[in-house]
Design a protein around this motif. Structure first.
Motif, PDB file in Angstrom:
ATOM      1  N   ARG A 113       1.236  -1.181  -0.005  1.00 53.01           N
ATOM      2  CA  ARG A 113      -0.475   0.147   0.054  1.00 53.01           C
ATOM      3  C   ARG A 113       0.801   1.397   0.110  1.00 53.01           C
ATOM      4  O   ARG A 113       2.039   1.458   1.037  1.00 53.01           O
ATOM      5  N   ASP A 114       0.424   2.491  -0.968  1.00 54.20           N
ATOM      6  CA  ASP A 114       1.468   3.725  -0.505  1.00 54.20           C
ATOM      7  C   ASP A 114       2.782   3.531  -1.398  1.00 54.20           C
ATOM      8  O   ASP A 114       3.704   4.603  -1.260  1.00 54.20           O
ATOM      9  N   ASN A 115       3.362   2.707  -2.057  1.00 55.76           N
ATOM     10  CA  ASN A 115       4.413   2.294  -1.911  1.00 55.76           C
ATOM     11  C   ASN A 115       5.496   2.211  -0.753  1.00 55.76           C
ATOM     12  O   ASN A 115       6.615   2.481  -1.067  1.00 55.76           O
ATOM     13  N   ASN A 116       4.678   1.745   0.097  1.00 57.26           N
ATOM     14  CA  ASN A 116       5.438   1.536   1.362  1.00 57.26           C
ATOM     15  C   ASN A 116       5.878  -0.690   1.351  1.00 57.26           C
ATOM     16  O   ASN A 116       5.493  -1.310   2.100  1.00 57.26           O
ATOM     17  N   VAL A 117       7.487  -0.917   0.774  1.00 58.86           N
ATOM     18  CA  VAL A 117       7.543  -1.784   0.545  1.00 58.86           C
ATOM     19  C   VAL A 117       7.753  -2.613   1.786  1.00 58.86           C
ATOM     20  O   VAL A 117       7.924  -3.554   1.826  1.00 58.86           O
ATOM     21  N   ASP A 118       9.366  -1.747   3.049  1.00 63.31           N
ATOM     22  CA  ASP A 118       9.212  -1.975   4.397  1.00 63.31           C
ATOM     23  C   ASP A 118       8.294  -2.712   4.877  1.00 63.31           C
ATOM     24  O   ASP A 118       8.512  -3.201   5.201  1.00 63.31           O
ATOM     25  N   GLN A 119       6.762  -1.963   5.143  1.00 63.55           N
ATOM     26  CA  GLN A 119       6.036  -2.043   5.781  1.00 63.55           C
ATOM     27  C   GLN A 119       5.285  -3.819   5.467  1.00 63.55           C
ATOM     28  O   GLN A 119       5.003  -4.816   5.856  1.00 63.55           O
ATOM     29  N   ALA A 120       5.513  -3.648   3.890  1.00 65.56           N
ATOM     30  CA  ALA A 120       5.097  -5.193   2.621  1.00 65.56           C
ATOM     31  C   ALA A 120       5.639  -6.167   3.050  1.00 65.56           C
ATOM     32  O   ALA A 120       5.676  -7.708   3.752  1.00 65.56           O
ATOM     33  N   LEU A 121       7.103  -6.053   3.735  1.00 63.78           N
ATOM     34  CA  LEU A 121       8.320  -6.898   3.727  1.00 63.78           C
ATOM     35  C   LEU A 121       7.970  -7.387   5.536  1.00 63.78           C
ATOM     36  O   LEU A 121       7.891  -8.654   5.450  1.00 63.78           O
ATOM     37  N   ARG A 122       7.673  -6.814   6.349  1.00 65.34           N
ATOM     38  CA  ARG A 122       7.385  -6.982   7.702  1.00 65.34           C
ATOM     39  C   ARG A 122       6.606  -7.793   7.228  1.00 65.34           C
ATOM     40  O   ARG A 122       6.227  -8.528   8.629  1.00 65.34           O
ATOM     41  N   VAL A 123       4.924  -7.847   7.213  1.00 65.05           N
ATOM     42  CA  VAL A 123       3.986  -8.258   6.648  1.00 65.05           C
ATOM     43  C   VAL A 123       4.636 -10.012   6.305  1.00 65.05           C
ATOM     44  O   VAL A 123       3.830 -10.882   7.047  1.00 65.05           O
ATOM     45  N   LEU A 124       5.170  -9.861   5.041  1.00 61.75           N
ATOM     46  CA  LEU A 124       5.589 -10.851   4.444  1.00 61.75           C
ATOM     47  C   LEU A 124       6.202 -11.832   5.237  1.00 61.75           C
ATOM     48  O   LEU A 124       6.182 -12.965   5.505  1.00 61.75           O
ATOM     49  N   LYS A 125       7.258 -10.929   6.088  1.00 61.14           N
ATOM     50  CA  LYS A 125       8.235 -12.351   7.227  1.00 61.14           C
ATOM     51  C   LYS A 125       6.792 -12.867   7.921  1.00 61.14           C
ATOM     52  O   LYS A 125       7.658 -13.854   8.844  1.00 61.14           O
ATOM     53  N   LYS A 126       6.375 -11.694   8.807  1.00 56.44           N
ATOM     54  CA  LYS A 126       5.563 -12.466  10.180  1.00 56.44           C
ATOM     55  C   LYS A 126       4.854 -13.142   9.581  1.00 56.44           C
ATOM     56  O   LYS A 126       4.641 -14.240  10.878  1.00 56.44           O
ATOM     57  N   LYS A 127       3.752 -13.235   8.275  1.00 56.37           N
ATOM     58  CA  LYS A 127       3.240 -14.024   8.095  1.00 56.37           C
ATOM     59  C   LYS A 127       4.207 -15.648   7.480  1.00 56.37           C
ATOM     60  O   LYS A 127       3.303 -16.698   8.268  1.00 56.37           O
TER      61      LYS A 127
END
Length: 91
Positions: free
Chosen positions: A6-20
């Motif tokens: 969301r909103d080109n926030n790749v760092d946030q998406a990576l954190r979510v992916l790692k948590k999953k």
């Protein structure tokens, strides 16, 4: 596995992916498959895992029954959010 950026926030998406991936046990599986595990080592590990699960279950049960004190809650740091302008201020 899919994560929305969301909103080109790749760092946030990576954190979510790692948590999953952590929740799914993928990292544990990768570590286990990195090298060969002898059947005797596997049995010993599974036995140790079963003991730790049983201890955790017994600890949780004792906490529910009031025999042990409940774990302390972690204090969540207050997030700073931008102040929302109220309707009276905008007029």
């Amino acid at each position: 596995m899919q994560v929305i950026v969301r909103d080109n926030n790749v760092d946030q998406a990576l954190r979510v992916l790692k948590k999953k991936m952590q929740r799914e046990g993928i990292f544990r599986e990768l570590r286990a498959r990195r090298s060969y595990e002898k059947p005797s080592e596997r049995r010993a590990r599974e036995h140790a895992d079963a003991i730790s699960r049983a201890r955790k279950l017994a600890r949780k049960q004792a906490q529910r029954e009031g025999l042990l004190p409940a774990p302390k809650k972690k204090a969540m740091p207050a997030r700073s959010r931008p102040a929302m302008p109220s309707a009276s201020q905008g007029e």
